[in-house]
Scaffold this motif. Structure first.
Motif, short mmCIF file in Angstrom:
data_model
loop_
_atom_site.label_atom_id
_atom_site.label_comp_id
_atom_site.label_asym_id
_atom_site.label_seq_id
_atom_site.Cartn_x
_atom_site.Cartn_y
_atom_site.Cartn_z
N ASP A 1 0.85 -1.18 0.00
CA ASP A 1 0.00 0.00 0.00
C ASP A 1 0.89 1.24 0.00
O ASP A 1 1.61 1.49 0.97
N PRO A 2 0.88 2.05 -1.07
CA PRO A 2 1.77 3.21 -1.14
C PRO A 2 1.49 4.28 -0.09
O PRO A 2 2.29 5.20 0.06
N ALA A 3 0.41 4.15 0.65
CA ALA A 3 0.16 5.09 1.74
C ALA A 3 0.88 4.67 3.01
O ALA A 3 0.94 5.44 3.98
N HIS A 4 1.44 3.45 3.01
CA HIS A 4 2.06 2.93 4.23
C HIS A 4 3.49 2.43 4.02
O HIS A 4 4.05 1.79 4.91
N ASN A 5 4.09 2.70 2.88
CA ASN A 5 5.45 2.23 2.65
C ASN A 5 6.33 3.40 2.18
O ASN A 5 5.93 4.57 2.28
N VAL A 6 7.51 3.09 1.68
CA VAL A 6 8.44 4.16 1.30
C VAL A 6 7.97 4.98 0.10
O VAL A 6 8.50 6.06 -0.14
N VAL A 7 6.97 4.50 -0.61
CA VAL A 7 6.41 5.30 -1.70
C VAL A 7 5.82 6.59 -1.14
O VAL A 7 5.96 7.67 -1.73
N TYR A 8 5.17 6.50 0.01
CA TYR A 8 4.64 7.70 0.65
C TYR A 8 5.76 8.68 1.00
O TYR A 8 5.62 9.90 0.82
N ILE A 9 6.88 8.16 1.49
CA ILE A 9 8.02 9.02 1.81
C ILE A 9 8.53 9.68 0.53
O ILE A 9 8.93 10.85 0.54
N GLY A 10 8.50 8.95 -0.58
CA GLY A 10 8.85 9.53 -1.87
C GLY A 10 7.87 10.62 -2.29
O GLY A 10 8.27 11.63 -2.90
N ASP A 11 6.59 10.44 -1.98
CA ASP A 11 5.59 11.47 -2.27
C ASP A 11 5.92 12.77 -1.52
O ASP A 11 5.81 13.87 -2.06
#
Length: 381
Positions: free
Chosen positions: A204-214
């Motif tokens: 889930d990109p809201a709970h992994n490093v993708v969110y930090i990238g956002d």
């Protein structure tokens, strides 16, 4: 680096003897007790770590028993990350980063641990119930070579002149228009998550490093820097070959966006002991607890072409110097490695580890906002 398959380590001999004993016990009718005993072994982290080390050539066996002083209570820290079966496909891992199936970064010798800031409100257990402790690692007392506050943990075996790099910084400046992106952010291991997620992983990109990238994308764009953010979960459903797939994405994006100068592969690290204890790395910014960050810089020591690795290191070292000027404990020592980690793509390429699986995502967000501001400053001068 590939191992010679004909070489058999001495510690594997007891394993072979044990295997023979297990087979004999099964033939003699002890199947039920044998199954119970095997379940006990499967729950023993030291045994599992040794088996993992023998299978993929990881240094975990040695890491369990050596290095750390007992006063720090991290003598059992290992670099291995347990991966769910859904993220492996039986293929060999990337030949360009043969140890990355275990971890990008190796745990640094912990002589340099400082008294960490108060994180009493943060979770003291992972989502799986493992205890979480905290460290602040700066390199000041760890015996690392360094200058002007910049320390490097050199696992590459190569030499470099840090003083010359700091005296002659590699300048990379942002493009004039945001329509010509300067920075690319991607996540080779995008499922890496934080303390609230089971196993420290989530798609889930809201709970992994993708969110930090956002968050990093937003900070840079607010400073007038064009960004391309790849939000693809590159390591799922197959974890193996994720670096190869990431390089394909980088190649395609460079052809589409030739203006790219800085490529950030954003991860989170992991420090897990053989007994299941997890460690978080912490700093403090304006009274807020945040995660520590770490650059993992590749070289050509593994035999892969990477002629500009010293330029990459130059850029990272000078960026680290500027970050530490405002945030003295935000950065862990730079980890210089044998593998390339796709950093041959540009002289502004880097792996950035944002916290560990023991940190909260909120701590990671505070850290990446500070990093983004300093990166924007560096690209604007």
């Amino acid at each position: 680096m590939k191992r010679n398959k004909s070489w058999i380590p001495m510690w594997s001999i007891p394993c072979l003897i044990m295997a023979g004993g297990l087979l004999a016990a099964d033939r003699l009718g002890g199947g039920e007790k044998l199954e119970q005993w095997m379940q006990t072994l499967a729950g023993n982290a030291d045994f599992v770590q040794a088996a993992l080390s023998s299978e993929i050539g990881a240094p975990g066996w040695e890491s369990v028993s050596e290095h750390a002083p007992p006063t720090v209570s991290v003598s059992e820290i290992v670099a291995a990350q347990a991966l769910p079966e859904s993220m492996t496909d039986g293929e060999s891992c990337d030949t360009d980063a043969s140890e990355t199936l275990v971890s990008e970064s190796l745990f640094a010798l912990p002589d340099n641990v400082q008294k960490a800031v108060d994180t009493s409100d943060a979770p003291t257990q992972t989502a799986d119930g493992a205890a979480v402790k905290q460290l602040t690692i700066t390199g000041q007392k760890g015996g690392y070579p360094g200058q002007d506050g910049v320390y490097i943990s050199n696992d590459s075996g190569l030499s470099y002149d840090l003083g010359e790099m700091l005296a002659s910084p590699l300048k990379i400046t942002k493009n004039d228009s945001v329509e010509q992106p300067t920075v690319m952010i991607l996540h080779t291991h995008a499922s890496e998550a934080y303390v609230d997620q089971h196993g420290g992983r989530s798609e889930d990109p809201a709970h992994n490093v993708v969110y930090i990238g956002d968050v990093l994308t937003q900070v840079l764009q607010q400073q007038g820097i064009g960004v391309v953010h790849c939000r693809e979960i590159i390591d799922s459903p197959s974890y193996n070959k994720s670096y190869s797939r990431a390089m394909e994405i980088i190649d395609a994006q460079q052809k589409q966006t030739p203006s790219l100068k800085v490529i950030i592969d954003l991860h989170r690290d992991s420090m897990i002991t053989s007994s299941g204890m997890e460690y978080k790395v912490v700093s403090e910014i304006d009274g807020q607890t945040c995660a520590q960050l770490m650059f993992v810089m590749g070289t050509n020591a593994g035999g892969k072409t990477h002629p500009n690795w010293k330029s990459n290191l130059n850029f990272a070292a000078n960026l680290q110097k500027q970050i530490l000027a405002d945030y003295p404990t935000l950065m862990r020592p730079i980890n210089l490695r044998k593998q390339r980690f796709n950093e041959q793509a540009t002289t502004g390429s880097m792996i950035l580890e944002c916290g560990t699986s023991g940190n909260t995502i909120e701590e990671a967000e505070v850290a990446i906002r500070a990093f983004g501001k300093k990166l924007a400053q560096q690209l604007s001068t």
